[in-house]
Design an enzyme around this catalytic site. Sequence first.
Site, PDB file in Angstrom:
ATOM      1  N   ARG A   8       0.851  -1.193   0.000  1.00 26.50           N
ATOM      2  CA  ARG A   8       0.000   0.000   0.000  1.00 26.50           C
ATOM      3  C   ARG A   8       0.879   1.232   0.000  1.00 26.50           C
ATOM      4  O   ARG A   8       1.794   1.340   0.828  1.00 26.50           O
ATOM      5  CB  ARG A   8      -0.911   0.021   1.224  1.00 26.50           C
ATOM      6  CG  ARG A   8      -2.027   1.036   1.136  1.00 26.50           C
ATOM      7  CD  ARG A   8      -2.724   1.257   2.472  1.00 26.50           C
ATOM      8  NE  ARG A   8      -1.990   2.199   3.300  1.00 26.50           N
ATOM      9  CZ  ARG A   8      -2.492   2.749   4.410  1.00 26.50           C
ATOM     10  NH1 ARG A   8      -3.699   2.429   4.829  1.00 26.50           N
ATOM     11  NH2 ARG A   8      -1.772   3.605   5.116  1.00 26.50           N
ATOM     12  N   TYR A  44      -2.919  11.967   5.436  1.00 28.65           N
ATOM     13  CA  TYR A  44      -3.152  10.631   5.966  1.00 28.65           C
ATOM     14  C   TYR A  44      -2.121   9.645   5.440  1.00 28.65           C
ATOM     15  O   TYR A  44      -1.779   9.641   4.259  1.00 28.65           O
ATOM     16  CB  TYR A  44      -4.554  10.119   5.595  1.00 28.65           C
ATOM     17  CG  TYR A  44      -4.715   8.654   5.927  1.00 28.65           C
ATOM     18  CD1 TYR A  44      -4.919   8.257   7.243  1.00 28.65           C
ATOM     19  CD2 TYR A  44      -4.582   7.679   4.954  1.00 28.65           C
ATOM     20  CE1 TYR A  44      -5.004   6.915   7.576  1.00 28.65           C
ATOM     21  CE2 TYR A  44      -4.674   6.328   5.273  1.00 28.65           C
ATOM     22  CZ  TYR A  44      -4.895   5.966   6.582  1.00 28.65           C
ATOM     23  OH  TYR A  44      -4.958   4.630   6.906  1.00 28.65           O
ATOM     24  N   ASP A  64      -5.137   3.838  -0.062  1.00 32.61           N
ATOM     25  CA  ASP A  64      -6.227   4.105   0.875  1.00 32.61           C
ATOM     26  C   ASP A  64      -6.630   5.573   0.781  1.00 32.61           C
ATOM     27  O   ASP A  64      -5.836   6.468   1.075  1.00 32.61           O
ATOM     28  CB  ASP A  64      -5.764   3.773   2.301  1.00 32.61           C
ATOM     29  CG  ASP A  64      -6.885   3.857   3.325  1.00 32.61           C
ATOM     30  OD1 ASP A  64      -8.019   4.194   2.944  1.00 32.61           O
ATOM     31  OD2 ASP A  64      -6.611   3.583   4.506  1.00 32.61           O
ATOM     32  N   HIS A  94      -9.262   6.748   2.519  1.00 34.77           N
ATOM     33  CA  HIS A  94      -9.678   6.996   3.906  1.00 34.77           C
ATOM     34  C   HIS A  94     -10.913   7.884   3.999  1.00 34.77           C
ATOM     35  O   HIS A  94     -10.961   8.837   4.798  1.00 34.77           O
ATOM     36  CB  HIS A  94      -8.533   7.564   4.739  1.00 34.77           C
ATOM     37  CG  HIS A  94      -8.409   6.883   6.066  1.00 34.77           C
ATOM     38  ND1 HIS A  94      -8.654   7.521   7.258  1.00 34.77           N
ATOM     39  CD2 HIS A  94      -8.078   5.610   6.388  1.00 34.77           C
ATOM     40  CE1 HIS A  94      -8.472   6.680   8.264  1.00 34.77           C
ATOM     41  NE2 HIS A  94      -8.123   5.502   7.759  1.00 34.77           N
ATOM     42  N   GLU A  99      -9.088   1.864  -1.712  1.00 33.58           N
ATOM     43  CA  GLU A  99      -9.782   1.557  -0.462  1.00 33.58           C
ATOM     44  C   GLU A  99     -10.520   2.766   0.114  1.00 33.58           C
ATOM     45  O   GLU A  99     -10.016   3.891   0.048  1.00 33.58           O
ATOM     46  CB  GLU A  99      -8.741   1.052   0.547  1.00 33.58           C
ATOM     47  CG  GLU A  99      -9.263   0.774   1.932  1.00 33.58           C
ATOM     48  CD  GLU A  99      -8.137   0.467   2.902  1.00 33.58           C
ATOM     49  OE1 GLU A  99      -8.387   0.535   4.122  1.00 33.58           O
ATOM     50  OE2 GLU A  99      -7.018   0.160   2.446  1.00 33.58           O
ATOM     51  N   GLU A 146     -13.442  -1.726   6.783  1.00 34.31           N
ATOM     52  CA  GLU A 146     -12.686  -1.938   8.018  1.00 34.31           C
ATOM     53  C   GLU A 146     -13.430  -1.447   9.253  1.00 34.31           C
ATOM     54  O   GLU A 146     -13.162  -1.911  10.361  1.00 34.31           O
ATOM     55  CB  GLU A 146     -11.312  -1.288   7.931  1.00 34.31           C
ATOM     56  CG  GLU A 146     -11.295   0.221   7.957  1.00 34.31           C
ATOM     57  CD  GLU A 146      -9.886   0.782   7.853  1.00 34.31           C
ATOM     58  OE1 GLU A 146      -9.528   1.624   8.681  1.00 34.31           O
ATOM     59  OE2 GLU A 146      -9.150   0.396   6.933  1.00 34.31           O
ATOM     60  N   ARG A 163     -13.543  -5.630   3.661  1.00 33.54           N
ATOM     61  CA  ARG A 163     -12.420  -5.488   4.585  1.00 33.54           C
ATOM     62  C   ARG A 163     -12.817  -5.643   6.048  1.00 33.54           C
ATOM     63  O   ARG A 163     -12.064  -5.262   6.957  1.00 33.54           O
ATOM     64  CB  ARG A 163     -11.732  -4.134   4.379  1.00 33.54           C
ATOM     65  CG  ARG A 163     -11.254  -3.923   2.940  1.00 33.54           C
ATOM     66  CD  ARG A 163     -10.118  -2.927   2.886  1.00 33.54           C
ATOM     67  NE  ARG A 163      -8.962  -3.436   3.602  1.00 33.54           N
ATOM     68  CZ  ARG A 163      -8.424  -2.847   4.653  1.00 33.54           C
ATOM     69  NH1 ARG A 163      -8.937  -1.742   5.150  1.00 33.54           N
ATOM     70  NH2 ARG A 163      -7.374  -3.380   5.245  1.00 33.54           N
ATOM     71  N   GLU A 187      -4.149  -7.387   5.085  1.00 32.46           N
ATOM     72  CA  GLU A 187      -3.284  -6.286   5.495  1.00 32.46           C
ATOM     73  C   GLU A 187      -2.359  -6.760   6.618  1.00 32.46           C
ATOM     74  O   GLU A 187      -2.781  -7.478   7.527  1.00 32.46           O
ATOM     75  CB  GLU A 187      -4.140  -5.114   5.987  1.00 32.46           C
ATOM     76  CG  GLU A 187      -3.335  -3.893   6.387  1.00 32.46           C
ATOM     77  CD  GLU A 187      -4.219  -2.733   6.799  1.00 32.46           C
ATOM     78  OE1 GLU A 187      -3.718  -1.596   6.838  1.00 32.46           O
ATOM     79  OE2 GLU A 187      -5.416  -2.961   7.082  1.00 32.46           O
ATOM     80  N   TRP A 211     -11.601  12.014   8.625  1.00 27.99           N
ATOM     81  CA  TRP A 211     -10.206  11.612   8.779  1.00 27.99           C
ATOM     82  C   TRP A 211     -10.046  10.162   8.330  1.00 27.99           C
ATOM     83  O   TRP A 211      -9.195   9.832   7.564  1.00 27.99           O
ATOM     84  CB  TRP A 211      -9.718  11.730  10.237  1.00 27.99           C
ATOM     85  CG  TRP A 211      -8.278  11.366  10.316  1.00 27.99           C
ATOM     86  CD1 TRP A 211      -7.211  12.179  10.047  1.00 27.99           C
ATOM     87  CD2 TRP A 211      -7.727  10.082  10.617  1.00 27.99           C
ATOM     88  NE1 TRP A 211      -6.035  11.475  10.174  1.00 27.99           N
ATOM     89  CE2 TRP A 211      -6.322  10.182  10.519  1.00 27.99           C
ATOM     90  CE3 TRP A 211      -8.281   8.851  10.947  1.00 27.99           C
ATOM     91  CZ2 TRP A 211      -5.460   9.107  10.755  1.00 27.99           C
ATOM     92  CZ3 TRP A 211      -7.427   7.790  11.175  1.00 27.99           C
ATOM     93  CH2 TRP A 211      -6.041   7.921  11.076  1.00 27.99           C
TER      94      TRP A 211
END
Length: 400
Positions: free
Chosen positions: A145, A157, A208, A210, A234, A260, A281, A337, A400
């Site tokens: 990643r 991030y 990612d 995010h 992601e 996630e 995820r 991951e 975030w």
Amino acid sequence: MRAARVIVTCPGRNFVTLKIETDQGVYGIGDATLNGRELSVAAYLNDHVIPNLIGRDAQRIEDIWQFLYRGGYWSRGAVAMTAIAAVDTALWDIKAKMAGMPLYQLLGGRSRDGVLVYGHANGEDIEHTVDQVGAYIDMGYRAVRAQSGIPGVKGAYGVGRGDLYYEPADATLPTETLWCTTSYLNHAPRLFRKLRDVHGPDIELLHDVHHRLSPIEAARLGKSLEPFRLFWMEDATPADNQDAFRLIRQHTTTPLAVGEIFASIADCRTLIEEQLIDYIRATVVHAGGITHLRRIADLAGLYQIRTGCHGATDLSPVCMGAALHFDTWVPNFGIQEYMRHTPETDAVFPHDYHFADGYLHAGETPGHGVDIDEELAAKYEYQPRQLPVARLRDGTLWNW
């Protein structure tokens, strides 16, 4: 079950662990860590869950799961589902130990010899990230990643305070960072163009977002990244509205991954049934344990969607061990991951899984193969830490 207790420790970061003991003297452990809200889960376990466990048959995993989920009434929240997951993981650990076999055998045996994992390459700028991807390739990773600092964007991030160990929860009160979508959308394609130019077409690259983009912005990003063949993009947009992924899907063939922070199968039902994602995820620790994650994976398998379980350092080695046994069995596996824990964490949680040639391998110890050194854990006191927040240039609070 004759006893259960919660163990809170901080060997570099905070972890919450549940240990359950049976009348036969067999014990199992489960991860109960919820990053930035650890003590909320500990209190829920101590005050509400553990009193309901004592005296129950540890072999009745499904019945106990249903009791804690349906009987709890206030179900599906992150705190409750993390607590349920800790119980469920500990009970599967016990059952496998009593059967004298590694957990993956109890789940149905191997579907693969090793579990493909990806690491995190984080850089202050594009050149730094390119170097870090190269470092992971040199360590044997086949998938990485990649995240990069963005010019003019403070605290982007994914840019951590170290090259190998990255922990975003960094202060007692949340650190405030800056976000600029325009700068990011211009910067990300440059990063992956450079990565492909330097490292070639064969390494699997992931990214990612995010939850930072609107659906149409995410569609634009996915389209711009298509020439660089990402393994996945992601968390492109918040999944509170699962229908939002329809718009992204209409405009790009870049594979999509999300989940996630999902706590239940209801959080991803539309995404799966309408084939709006390619990888789910959800994790052992936040989606209700192995019992519930199996249901999510089975539903996903009907639609050719593969697993890609979250595995950051806010999940303890207990969760990683359980996840690897799940990954070894689950037929529709995609990737896992793998953020490496610090040596201090590994010492508190001795484990038998190991990394080799881009793959993690679950061990053959009965159970999920992870233990806790309680004497050592007691030396690391809890440290209040919260995750950062982000604001736009005008001060608007953002994802975030």
